[in-house]
Write a protein that holds these residues in place. Structure first.
Motif, short mmCIF file in Angstrom:
data_model
loop_
_atom_site.label_atom_id
_atom_site.label_comp_id
_atom_site.label_asym_id
_atom_site.label_seq_id
_atom_site.Cartn_x
_atom_site.Cartn_y
_atom_site.Cartn_z
N VAL A 22 52.99 63.54 80.48
CA VAL A 22 52.46 62.20 80.24
C VAL A 22 52.90 61.75 78.85
O VAL A 22 52.71 62.47 77.87
N GLU A 23 53.52 60.57 78.80
CA GLU A 23 53.91 59.94 77.53
C GLU A 23 53.46 58.48 77.59
O GLU A 23 53.99 57.71 78.39
N ASP A 24 52.49 58.14 76.78
CA ASP A 24 51.92 56.78 76.76
C ASP A 24 51.44 56.40 78.17
O ASP A 24 50.58 57.07 78.71
N ASN A 25 52.02 55.36 78.77
CA ASN A 25 51.60 54.91 80.11
C ASN A 25 52.53 55.42 81.20
O ASN A 25 52.51 54.91 82.31
N SER A 26 53.31 56.43 80.89
CA SER A 26 54.29 56.94 81.86
C SER A 26 54.01 58.40 82.20
O SER A 26 53.55 59.18 81.37
N LEU A 27 54.35 58.74 83.43
CA LEU A 27 54.34 60.13 83.88
C LEU A 27 55.77 60.47 84.26
O LEU A 27 56.38 59.82 85.11
N LYS A 41 61.98 61.68 87.80
CA LYS A 41 61.36 60.43 88.24
C LYS A 41 60.35 60.02 87.18
O LYS A 41 59.53 60.83 86.75
N VAL A 42 60.40 58.76 86.78
CA VAL A 42 59.46 58.22 85.79
C VAL A 42 58.53 57.25 86.51
O VAL A 42 58.97 56.28 87.12
N HIS A 43 57.23 57.57 86.47
CA HIS A 43 56.21 56.69 87.03
C HIS A 43 55.67 55.84 85.89
O HIS A 43 55.04 56.36 84.97
N SER A 44 55.91 54.54 85.92
CA SER A 44 55.40 53.62 84.90
C SER A 44 54.07 53.06 85.41
O SER A 44 54.04 52.38 86.44
N LEU A 45 52.99 53.35 84.69
CA LEU A 45 51.66 52.93 85.12
C LEU A 45 51.08 51.92 84.15
O LEU A 45 51.64 51.67 83.08
N LEU A 46 49.94 51.35 84.52
CA LEU A 46 49.35 50.29 83.70
C LEU A 46 48.62 50.80 82.47
O LEU A 46 48.48 50.07 81.49
N SER A 47 48.15 52.05 82.51
CA SER A 47 47.41 52.58 81.36
C SER A 47 47.64 54.08 81.22
O SER A 47 48.11 54.75 82.15
N HIS A 48 47.30 54.59 80.05
CA HIS A 48 47.39 56.02 79.79
C HIS A 48 46.45 56.78 80.73
O HIS A 48 46.80 57.84 81.24
N GLN A 49 45.27 56.23 80.99
CA GLN A 49 44.30 56.87 81.89
C GLN A 49 44.88 57.03 83.30
O GLN A 49 44.68 58.06 83.93
N GLN A 50 45.56 56.02 83.78
CA GLN A 50 46.18 56.12 85.11
C GLN A 50 47.27 57.18 85.13
O GLN A 50 47.41 57.91 86.11
N ALA A 51 48.03 57.28 84.05
CA ALA A 51 49.08 58.30 83.96
C ALA A 51 48.46 59.70 83.98
O ALA A 51 48.95 60.60 84.66
N VAL A 52 47.37 59.88 83.24
CA VAL A 52 46.69 61.19 83.20
C VAL A 52 46.11 61.52 84.58
O VAL A 52 46.21 62.65 85.06
N PHE A 53 45.51 60.53 85.24
CA PHE A 53 44.94 60.74 86.57
C PHE A 53 46.02 61.17 87.56
O PHE A 53 45.85 62.12 88.32
N LYS A 54 47.15 60.46 87.55
CA LYS A 54 48.26 60.80 88.45
C LYS A 54 48.82 62.19 88.11
O LYS A 54 49.15 62.96 89.01
#
Length: 89
Positions: A22-27, A41-54
């Motif tokens: 996890v880096e900022d809002n990305s996984l 593969k880079v998953h760009s998410l809306l928030s850091h919390q969403q990246a951590v959850f994923k």
């Protein structure tokens, strides 16, 4: 937050890795055979919390699959008996 998993099966010539970070809002997920070019593969998410959850979901899924795969292989290929505190098969 980062994890690195390695699967080695010498009998079937399998030596692969899987990592997630996890880096900022990305996984960032990376996988492949050890010593060769990997895929990413880079998953760009809306928030850091969403990246951590994923991140947690993917790691749990990967660990579950690995456990099922290994358990199945052990069950199919070997029967262990304890003898003098050593395992024989």
């Amino acid at each position: 937050m980062e994890t690195y998993l390695v699967f080695v099966d010498a009998v079937n010539n399998s030596n692969k890795f899987w990592s997630a970070k996890v880096e900022d809002n990305s996984l960032i997920v990376e996988w492949g055979r050890v010593g060769y070019n990997s895929q990413k593969k880079v998953h760009s998410l809306l928030s850091h919390q969403q990246a951590v959850f994923k991140f947690h979901n993917l790691v749990a899924e990967k660990n579950l699959r690995a456990t099922e795969k290994v358990s199945h292989k052990w069950m199919a290929n070997a029967v262990f008996q304890i003898s003098d505190e050593r395992y024989n098969y």
